[in-house]
Design an enzyme around this catalytic site. Structure first.
Site, PDB file in Angstrom:
ATOM      1  N   SER A 247       0.808  -1.215   0.000  1.00  0.00           N
ATOM      2  CA  SER A 247       0.000   0.000   0.000  1.00  0.00           C
ATOM      3  C   SER A 247       0.844   1.269   0.000  1.00  0.00           C
ATOM      4  O   SER A 247       0.472   2.269  -0.626  1.00  0.00           O
ATOM      5  CB  SER A 247      -0.966  -0.002   1.194  1.00  0.00           C
ATOM      6  OG  SER A 247      -0.278  -0.258   2.397  1.00  0.00           O
TER       7      SER A 247
ATOM      8  N   HIS B  87       1.813   4.592   4.426  1.00  0.00           N
ATOM      9  CA  HIS B  87       0.930   5.271   3.479  1.00  0.00           C
ATOM     10  C   HIS B  87       1.373   6.713   3.252  1.00  0.00           C
ATOM     11  O   HIS B  87       1.520   7.170   2.114  1.00  0.00           O
ATOM     12  CB  HIS B  87      -0.509   5.256   3.991  1.00  0.00           C
ATOM     13  CG  HIS B  87      -1.099   3.893   4.055  1.00  0.00           C
ATOM     14  ND1 HIS B  87      -2.331   3.629   4.614  1.00  0.00           N
ATOM     15  CD2 HIS B  87      -0.634   2.694   3.632  1.00  0.00           C
ATOM     16  CE1 HIS B  87      -2.586   2.347   4.520  1.00  0.00           C
ATOM     17  NE2 HIS B  87      -1.567   1.759   3.939  1.00  0.00           N
TER      18      HIS B  87
END
Length: 286
Positions: A207, A264
């Site tokens: 991610s 992230h």
């Protein structure tokens, strides 16, 4: 422009070169491909497929050519056609799947320890691990990147794979496998180090890389040479919502664990930084 949908295919005895010229005259953007099975016309969107087929039906009728079969190109043929154009994306997805299964989605501790950013030991309820200097001492530099292949449940793997499936193929087709490899490596290392400093070694996933690719595309799509990097507004909205949810207890309440917020955010910032540097270099060369 990425041509990812096969609109029609004919055998070797029915070349489509003249039909391709006909499509160009109609303003329909496409790619004509000759392969061992014959000829194929590829288009950019699924909605364009029936348009191309209708045009071929009219074209064939006016010239006395055979009509197309009613069936569509099998999905496997689509996949095999796309594979040579985006090999790194497929390799990354297959490696993530293989590693996730091999580590039992994080349950096989001995396997997991080989791929976390540093080695660790579990003593009772405590996880003991060294600092990043351990990498230099042991020379196990692959660990800086290997955590991107780790996933801890099926939904985690599927969700991240979907991001890479979209963004990886998009970038690899527009900029090439080498550019994507450099981006994945740089963004993965940045995201992994940031997450390690935040939570220790028990983390993983693509991610952080995905958010970095997203930010890179955002910066680069404004340059005249990279208009093909443009992504949909819906994807940006989803990314913002997804990052925001990570700072709430929502995922933990659902039993999905805590999001890798440091990965992230650092991936997003890293992607924006790399995009800004690349655009500045292009501007200097213009």
């Amino acid at each position: 422009m990425a041509f990812e949908h096969c609109a029609l295919q004919t055998g070797k005895d029915l070349p489509l070169a003249e039909f391709s010229i006909f499509l160009q005259a109609q303003g329909l953007q496409h790619e004509l491909v000759q392969n061992p099975a014959g000829w194929a016309v590829w288009v950019a969107g699924a909605r364009v497929v029936p348009v191309a087929r209708r045009l071929y039906a009219a074209y064939a009728q006016s010239r006395g050519l055979p009509a197309l079969a009613d069936d569509r190109t099998p999905a496997m043929r689509d996949w095999l056609h796309a594979l040579p154009k985006t090999p790194l994306t497929y390799l990354l997805l297959m490696a993530s799947l293989a590693v996730s299964v091999w580590t039992g989605f994080g349950q096989e501790i001995d396997s997991l320890r080989l791929l976390t950013i540093v080695d660790f030991e579990v003593q009772g309820s405590q996880v003991l691990f060294p600092g990043l200097h351990w990498l230099a001492q042991e020379g196990e530099w692959w660990r800086l990147l290997s955590p991107v292949l780790l996933h801890f449940n099926v939904s985690h793997l599927v969700f991240n794979s979907l991001w890479i499936w979209v963004l990886g193929r998009h970038l690899e087709r527009a900029a090439g496998a080498l550019r994507l490899l450099l981006l994945v490596s740089a963004l993965g290392i940045v995201a992994n180090i940031a997450q390690f400093l935040e939570t220790g070694p028990l983390f993983g996933g693509l991610s952080g890389v995905a958010f970095g690719l997203l930010a890179y595309c955002l910066i680069m799509q404004g340059h005249r040479r990279y208009s093909g990097f443009r992504l949909s507004t819906a994807m940006w909205i989803f990314a913002i919502v997804y990052i925001s949810i990570g700072f709430t207890p929502f995922t933990s309440a659902l039993g999905l664990g805590q999001m890798a917020n440091a990965a992230h955010l650092s991936g997003l910032i890293g992607g924006a930084f790399l995009g800004a540097v690349h655009r500045a270099l292009l501007h200097a060369l213009d």
